[in-house]
Structures are given as C-alpha cells and as structure tokens.
Design an enzyme around this catalytic site. Structure first.
Site, short mmCIF file in Angstrom:
data_model
loop_
_atom_site.label_atom_id
_atom_site.label_comp_id
_atom_site.label_asym_id
_atom_site.label_seq_id
_atom_site.Cartn_x
_atom_site.Cartn_y
_atom_site.Cartn_z
N LYS A 277 0.84 -1.21 0.00
CA LYS A 277 0.00 0.00 0.00
C LYS A 277 0.87 1.25 0.00
O LYS A 277 0.70 2.15 -0.82
CB LYS A 277 -0.88 -0.02 1.25
CG LYS A 277 -1.53 1.32 1.59
CD LYS A 277 -2.45 1.21 2.78
CE LYS A 277 -1.85 1.52 4.12
NZ LYS A 277 -1.61 2.94 4.42
N ASN A 278 1.81 1.31 0.95
CA ASN A 278 2.56 2.55 1.14
C ASN A 278 3.66 2.76 0.09
O ASN A 278 4.35 3.77 0.11
CB ASN A 278 3.11 2.62 2.56
CG ASN A 278 1.99 2.90 3.56
OD1 ASN A 278 0.90 3.36 3.19
ND2 ASN A 278 2.23 2.61 4.83
N ARG B 144 -4.30 9.95 4.31
CA ARG B 144 -3.09 10.66 4.71
C ARG B 144 -2.12 10.78 3.53
O ARG B 144 -1.47 11.80 3.34
CB ARG B 144 -2.41 9.90 5.87
CG ARG B 144 -1.05 10.42 6.28
CD ARG B 144 -1.14 11.67 7.13
NE ARG B 144 0.18 12.23 7.41
CZ ARG B 144 0.36 13.34 8.10
NH1 ARG B 144 -0.66 14.00 8.61
NH2 ARG B 144 1.56 13.81 8.30
N CYS C 30 -5.87 7.33 9.08
CA CYS C 30 -6.14 6.65 10.35
C CYS C 30 -5.86 7.58 11.52
O CYS C 30 -4.88 8.32 11.53
CB CYS C 30 -5.25 5.41 10.46
SG CYS C 30 -5.84 4.05 9.45
N ARG D 86 -0.70 13.50 14.01
CA ARG D 86 -0.39 13.53 12.58
C ARG D 86 -0.37 14.95 11.99
O ARG D 86 -1.14 15.29 11.09
CB ARG D 86 -1.34 12.60 11.81
CG ARG D 86 -1.37 11.21 12.41
CD ARG D 86 -1.92 10.18 11.49
NE ARG D 86 -0.89 9.63 10.60
CZ ARG D 86 -1.14 8.73 9.67
NH1 ARG D 86 -2.36 8.29 9.49
NH2 ARG D 86 -0.17 8.26 8.92
N ASP E 38 3.59 -0.08 12.27
CA ASP E 38 2.41 -0.68 11.64
C ASP E 38 2.23 -2.15 12.02
O ASP E 38 1.20 -2.75 11.71
CB ASP E 38 2.49 -0.55 10.11
CG ASP E 38 2.36 0.90 9.66
OD1 ASP E 38 1.87 1.73 10.45
OD2 ASP E 38 2.75 1.20 8.52
N ILE F 21 6.57 6.14 17.71
CA ILE F 21 6.29 6.99 16.54
C ILE F 21 5.00 7.80 16.72
O ILE F 21 4.99 9.00 16.49
CB ILE F 21 6.16 6.14 15.25
CG1 ILE F 21 7.29 5.13 15.14
CG2 ILE F 21 6.04 7.04 14.01
CD1 ILE F 21 8.59 5.60 14.60
N ARG G 204 -8.96 -0.72 3.56
CA ARG G 204 -8.09 0.35 3.05
C ARG G 204 -6.71 -0.18 2.72
O ARG G 204 -6.01 0.37 1.88
CB ARG G 204 -7.92 1.45 4.10
CG ARG G 204 -9.17 2.24 4.34
CD ARG G 204 -8.89 3.30 5.34
NE ARG G 204 -7.72 4.06 4.89
CZ ARG G 204 -7.23 5.11 5.51
NH1 ARG G 204 -7.79 5.52 6.62
NH2 ARG G 204 -6.18 5.74 5.05
N1 EPU Z 1 5.37 14.28 12.09
C1 EPU Z 1 5.33 15.59 12.52
N2 EPU Z 1 5.09 16.57 11.60
C2 EPU Z 1 4.90 16.29 10.28
C3 EPU Z 1 4.96 14.96 9.83
C4 EPU Z 1 5.20 13.97 10.76
O1 EPU Z 1 5.51 15.87 13.71
O2 EPU Z 1 4.70 17.24 9.51
C5 EPU Z 1 5.63 13.20 13.06
C6 EPU Z 1 4.47 12.22 13.19
O3 EPU Z 1 3.47 12.73 14.06
C7 EPU Z 1 5.18 11.02 13.74
C8 EPU Z 1 6.55 11.06 13.04
O4 EPU Z 1 6.69 12.40 12.57
O5 EPU Z 1 5.38 11.14 15.12
C9 EPU Z 1 6.72 10.11 11.90
O6 EPU Z 1 5.54 10.08 11.09
P1 EPU Z 1 5.60 9.92 9.51
O7 EPU Z 1 5.53 11.29 8.89
O8 EPU Z 1 6.74 9.05 9.12
O9 EPU Z 1 4.25 9.15 9.24
P2 EPU Z 1 3.43 9.24 7.91
O10 EPU Z 1 4.35 9.53 6.80
O11 EPU Z 1 2.23 10.10 8.10
C10 EPU Z 1 3.68 6.77 7.09
C11 EPU Z 1 2.73 5.66 6.74
C12 EPU Z 1 2.11 5.10 8.02
C13 EPU Z 1 3.24 4.61 8.93
C14 EPU Z 1 4.25 5.74 9.19
C15 EPU Z 1 5.44 5.31 9.99
C16 EPU Z 1 1.90 6.33 4.60
C17 EPU Z 1 0.75 6.83 3.80
N3 EPU Z 1 1.69 6.17 5.89
O12 EPU Z 1 2.90 7.76 7.75
O13 EPU Z 1 1.31 4.01 7.63
O14 EPU Z 1 2.69 4.18 10.15
O15 EPU Z 1 4.71 6.27 7.93
O16 EPU Z 1 6.10 4.27 9.36
O17 EPU Z 1 2.96 6.03 4.07
C18 EPU Z 1 -0.47 2.48 7.84
O18 EPU Z 1 -0.11 2.01 6.74
O19 EPU Z 1 -1.33 1.94 8.58
C19 EPU Z 1 0.13 3.74 8.29
C20 EPU Z 1 -0.41 4.47 9.25
#
Ligand code: EPU
Length: 429
Positions: free
Chosen positions: A28-29, A98, A122, A127, A315, A337, A408
């Site tokens: 997915k990601n 997201r 989610c 986030r 995850d 995280i 999803r």
């Molecule tokens: N963060 C901030 N500010 C930002 C962006 C992120 O503070 O502007 C923080 C987040 O709150 C978190 C940390 O940085 O504490 C890392 O979050 P990250 O940005 O890596 O998460 P993401 O990119 O929103 C992706 C995956 C998630 C997965 C995470 C961690 C996608 C679409 N989503 O999320 O996948 O859990 O990386 O590996 O790629 C899932 O598939 O169920 C899922 C939630």
C-alpha cells in the site's frame, strides 16, 4: 469508502491449525506514492502489482480529478500525465487519505502552486503537517493557511532546491520532498531522511526515468533538480507489502501448523523475525518466503520498541500485541512513533488480554491469557487487523465491524485467510 460489511470469525480456541501458502500483495505505502509520482512525468507511467485496496482507489480518484488519465487492467495501471488541469487537491477525498499529502510536493513543483486541506487517514495520533509547510517555505514557497485549506505558491513559479532537515524522520515527508526536489531548481538535500524500503523503491524508479537522486536508504538524500521525467518504456513494479507479510507471519506464529507466507523479501522484516525467534517461534526463512513450522510450548515475553526502518515497524505494533497476549510473562510495548496507537488494547482486554496502558506511548501485557470472541469495532487499519488475528485464536465467534478500515490496506482479507483454514466470512448487514 464507508460500508457496512463486517467480518465474522469462528475462532480456533488456541489450536494450531492454519496451513498452506499466503502470497503477499503489493505494498500500500509504495503503490500510493508511485501513483502520486505520476505528476512528475511529462507523458505516462506504467505500474504493476498495485494492490486492490480502497486507499488506491482514493488516490486514483485524486489523480483523475487533477486531470491524469488512468487506465486499469487488474493490478496494472497506466497513467496519462501530459495534462494537469488544476492544482487543487480534492478536499473531500483527501479527508480520508493521509497519503494525499504527498501529491503536494510534485504538484507544487510542477505547476508552481498547490491547494490542499489537512489530510485525513487513520486516527493514530496528532499527525501534523508542520514539516511539510516549513520545508516548502525553505524551498521558496509562500504558505497561506486558510480556514479550510493550505495554499502554497512557489516564488517565481518554481521551487528552489534547499537544505532541509527533518526533526523526526518522516516517511511521507521524505517522499514529498524527494519528489519536489526532482523538479526544483538546483540541489535539494533531505537530512534525517526516512529509510523505509518503499522510499528506496520509489527513488530508484524515478532515477530509472531520469531523476538524479543519491543517498537512497541513508539518512541524507540529495536530489539534483531537472525537467519533467519520461516514463516511456519504464515500469514501476510495486514492492511486496512487508507489513502485510509481517501480519501473516504473526498469524502463523499464533496459529500456524505449517503456514508459508510467500512472494516478499524477508530481509526487509528482520526486526520482526528477530523478535519472533527470541520468543521461540520456529521459522524457515527462504529467499522470498517465511515458513512457520511451529513454536516452543511456552513462548517467551518480549520488549517491543517501535522505530523507523530498519527497527520494529509501528504498523506491526498492534498485530504483535495479539502475539504477546500468548507469551509467558510480562511483555512491554513502547510505541515511539505515534501517540494514539495503543487504545485498541482496551478491546483486547475485553477479549481476555491482560494489558495495562501506562501512557500514550507505553503498555504492559501479561500472558498467556486465552481470548474469547466478542463484537468489536476496528478503530483503524492495523488495529482492525489485530482484532482479526485475536478473533482467529479466540474461542467462539468474533464479529469485526468498521472493516472499511481493514479494506483500506489489505486486499480481500477474508478470502485470503479462508484459503489457509481460517473460518471467516464477510457479511453485509
Ligand atoms: N510528524 C510531525 N510533523 C509532520 C509529519 C510527521 O511531527 O509534519 C511526526 C508524526 O506525528 C510522527 C513522526 O513524525 O510522530 C513520523 O511520522 P511519519 O511522517 O513518518 O508518518 P506518515 O508519513 O504520516 C507513514 C505511513 C504510516 C506509517 C508511518 C510510519 C503512509 C501513507 N503512511 O505515515 O502508515 O505508520 O509512515 O512508518 O505512508 C499504515 O499504513 O497503517 C500507516 C499508518
């Protein structure tokens, strides 16, 4: 997509009965970001092994709304990307996804402007998107934060390469700025970049198509900006979903008689395999498969601390917690995280788990405890899958509601689990 389907599972009551092979689908990601990367192309992009999940349908709708032509034949997608109609990411669809935020990078870089709402997805913590706004500004964009949407305009109509630092390694953040950097003027450096294999796979594909990205899979990624890419003669093959693979391996560790999870790269799941081995699960690791052949009679409790790749994936934290309800002694989970990803434990407690949430990041689980089937509601994708695992090992019947969350990210989960012996049915109420 909201729908009323539910999953009804007749549990195995602790018996190890599951056998056969489960092939893993495309990630997915990875697929979502490769689809978004279509905006970097002057002509077209060909993608294969795209999983049939609701999040992919949403991303396709977002691209179509922007003017991208999308043709689909099974798991193969052809994007026609020569004309982009506008720079406004549809708020209604974004509210559910997201990953929609990653469109902002290539769109702003290509058209000089972008409007997007705060992305949904989610509910597993705050986030925020502060990293995105801050780093776009560093690349020369003015950021207007309206009531309903953010509006970004690149100074002089073009993003400028910049030296970017991420306070926390962010997966979508790294992907967004890697893509923005491909079309920006000059050099972009991303420091404290995320190193997830899905990012590496995307970057390698973009390089094949003419991008100049160095340092993939390391904490410093450097991108030399240039022209729109060409996808002629190129194919993006979605890498296998290591999280799906991990979820099925955990299922095997809990209930497998002889279960083989196939078609993925086990070297990308070392953190999980290491933990399961420590606990006493017996596995045969092949080049593209893991066979679970059994487990020692008393599994050992573990300490799990989630971490960016190659650490233990957040995850897989909820599915792993189900495993920890069956190990002997006290296990400890430290979710580093996200700060809203332990609430599902209350439902596992209703099913018989002995869990104690210490704070938004930490919990103890005491085991082993038998689980009993219950009516439960998926709060998000991964916790929903954890409930499915709990239902499979429980005694009696478990009904999982809100399975649009599970759909999803996991393709046809019921049919695939049924093939290895799970008594599971999808019912539309
Ligand atoms: N963060 C901030 N500010 C930002 C962006 C992120 O503070 O502007 C923080 C987040 O709150 C978190 C940390 O940085 O504490 C890392 O979050 P990250 O940005 O890596 O998460 P993401 O990119 O929103 C992706 C995956 C998630 C997965 C995470 C961690 C996608 C679409 N989503 O999320 O996948 O859990 O990386 O590996 O790629 C899932 O598939 O169920 C899922 C939630």
């Amino acid at each position: 997509m909201e729908h009323n389907d539910k999953l009804v599972i007749e549990g195995l009551a602790g018996r190890r009965e599951l056998a056969g092979r489960i092939p893993v689908k495309g990630a997915k990601n990875a697929a979502l970001k490769a689809l978004a990367a279509g905006l970097l192309f002057r002509d077209s992009v060909h993608l294969t092994k795209v999983p049939e999940i609701d999040d992919v349908s949403r991303m396709v709708e977002l691209l179509e709304d922007l003017g991208v032509g999308v043709e689909r034949d099974g798991d193969v997608y052809q994007l026609q990307t020569d004309k982009i109609k506008h720079s406004s990411i549809c708020p209604k669809i974004s509210a559910h996804l997201r990953a929609s935020v990653v469109l902002a990078g290539p769109l702003l870089a290509r058209t000089g402007r972008v409007t997007f709402p705060h992305p949904g997805g989610c509910v597993i913590g705050k986030r925020p998107i502060d990293f995105f706004l801050e780093n776009f500004a560093k690349m020369g964009a003015t950021v207007k934060n309206g009531d309903a949407a953010y509006e970004l305009i690149a100074g002089g109509g073009k993003l400028k390469g910049a030296d970017l630092f991420f306070r926390l390694a962010s997966v979508t953040g790294t992907e967004t700025f890697m893509m923005a950097g491909v079309l920006a003027e000059g050099e972009t450096i991303i420091r404290n970049a995320a190193m997830e294999p899905e990012i590496v796979s995307l970057g390698e594909f973009l390089n094949q198509c003419g991008a100049q990205i160095a340092g993939l899979g390391t904490p410093t990624i450097t991108i030399q900006g240039g022209e729109l890419l060409t996808g002629a003669g190129q194919t993006y093959e979605t890498i296998a979903d290591r999280i799906e693979a991990g979820s099925f391996i955990i299922l095997g560790a809990l209930a497998g008689r002889d279960l083989t999870v196939t078609d993925f790269d086990p070297s990308l799941l070392e953190s999980l395999l290491h933990s399961l081995r420590l606990a006493g699960v017996q596995m045969e690791v092949g080049v593209d498969s893991v066979r679970i052949v059994g487990a020692q009679p008393a599994l050992t409790a573990l300490e799990i601390k989630t971490h960016e790749y190659p650490g233990f994936p957040t995850d897989l934290q909820a599915p792993m917690a189900v495993f920890l309800t069956q190990t002997v002694g006290q296990s400890y989970i430290f979710e580093t995280i996200f700060e809203g990803r332990l609430n599902y434990l209350e439902t596992l407690e209703r099913m018989g788990a002995k869990a104690r949430i210490i704070d938004v990041h930490r919990a103890f689980i005491d085991g082993p405890t038998p689980l009993a089937g219950k009516e439960v509601e998926s709060p998000d994708l991964r916790a929903g899958l954890a409930y499915v695992l709990a239902g499979i090992i429980a005694s009696g019947r478990t009904v999982v509601h809100n399975i649009h969350y599970i759909d999803r990210g996991y393709e046809s989960i019921d049919q695939r689990l049924a093939k290895v012996g799970v008594n599971i049915k999808r019912i539309n109420r």
